[in-house]
Design an enzyme around this catalytic site. Structure first.
Site, mmCIF file in Angstrom:
data_model
loop_
_atom_site.group_PDB
_atom_site.id
_atom_site.type_symbol
_atom_site.label_atom_id
_atom_site.label_comp_id
_atom_site.label_asym_id
_atom_site.label_seq_id
_atom_site.Cartn_x
_atom_site.Cartn_y
_atom_site.Cartn_z
ATOM 1 N N SER A 98 3.368 -5.627 -1.681
ATOM 2 C CA SER A 98 4.186 -6.077 -2.812
ATOM 3 C C SER A 98 4.147 -7.603 -2.905
ATOM 4 C CB SER A 98 5.608 -5.521 -2.660
ATOM 5 O OG SER A 98 6.324 -5.610 -3.856
ATOM 6 N N HIS A 232 6.621 3.203 -4.511
ATOM 7 C CA HIS A 232 6.328 1.822 -4.141
ATOM 8 C C HIS A 232 6.189 1.656 -2.630
ATOM 9 C CE1 HIS A 232 5.958 -2.413 -4.871
ATOM 10 N NE2 HIS A 232 7.012 -2.694 -4.122
#
Length: 260
Positions: A98, A232
């Site tokens: 990320s 995610h």
């Protein structure tokens, strides 16, 4: 505990949970927004001894809570590269998730410009530097920010229900979100020579197929991608597959570089 060499003692940034000083490669691990160096303890334990894992602790959290957070990713990359320079006796590879993926790329850009070898970048759960979204989660109030954290399932729910813990973690989580959301790559410094491996989750709301594939535009070297099931934080469920994939990626690039 990480090795207490003089280099480590003077450096709050770098944590070595399983030191491998004779390893030919170093893997710099960079966490997501709100993450810490400890997130990569399982990676350090599982990596072969041919890889020395350097987990990075960002300012403003845990034992660095007395330091200001860095809300600009380019500034953070400049600071990180300065801290990595004493470790440049061996080539670097990067693994970032990320926010950490963008930071890994920017650090690689700077190291290559300085003539320091980068053997590869593993970019996990992040769109390519050239793909932008207008995101303003960092501007939300605390309750909305907590809801977003719950939606991504990357934070222990118990922590999100504890007012004292929230008071400690929300400031640096918000700062990390700001750094990630406002990040833009700089023209003329948006490509590296090192190969890039992209890891994504097939249900990640933050990365589309096209946004992941666009990482190929940011390297003149090899590009590859692996897709896993999940959102995610897909890597939490696929460590047994992801860690060997990273080790193989680093090993393959070492062979290409002619290092035995």
């Amino acid at each position: 505990m990480y090795e207490s060499t003089a280099r480590d003692r003077s450096n709050l940034w770098i944590r070595r949970f399983q030191p491998a000083p004779a390893a030919p490669s170093q893997l710099v691990c960079l966490s997501h927004a709100g993450g810490s160096a400890g997130y990569f303890l399982p990676v350090a334990r599982a990596m072969p001894t041919s890889v020395d894992v350097l987990a990075v602790q960002y300012p403003g959290r845990q034992d660095r809570s007395g330091e200001p957070c860095v809300e600009d990713l380019h500034e953070l990359a400049d600071l990180l590269v300065r801290e990595l320079e004493p470790w440049a006796d061996r080539p670097f590879a990067f693994f970032g998730h990320s926010l950490g993926a963008s930071l890994a790329f920017e650090a690689a850009v700077r190291l290559e410009r300085a003539g320091i070898e980068v053997r590869g970048v593993v970019a996990s759960g992040r769109r390519a530097p050239s793909r932008h979204r207008e995101e303003r989660v960092h501007l939300l109030d605390d309750r909305a920010l907590i809801r977003d954290l719950e939606r991504l399932s990357g934070t222990d729910p118990k922590m999100l229900r504890d007012p004292e813990i929230l008071a400690m973690i929300l400031p640096y989580i918000r700062s990390d979100y700001k750094a990630a959301e406002l990040y833009r790559s700089r023209p003329g410094a948006d490509s590296i020579q090192a190969p890039i491996l992209v890891l994504t989750g097939d249900a990640d709301p933050h990365v589309t197929d096209s946004e992941a594939a666009a990482w190929s535009e940011h390297t003149s070297g090899d590009f590859s991608r692996r897709v896993f099931s999940g959102g995610h934080f897909f890597l939490n469920d696929h460590a047994l597959a992801i860690i060997p994939a990273i080790a193989e990626f680093i090993g393959a690039n070492r062979e290409l570089a002619g290092v035995k």
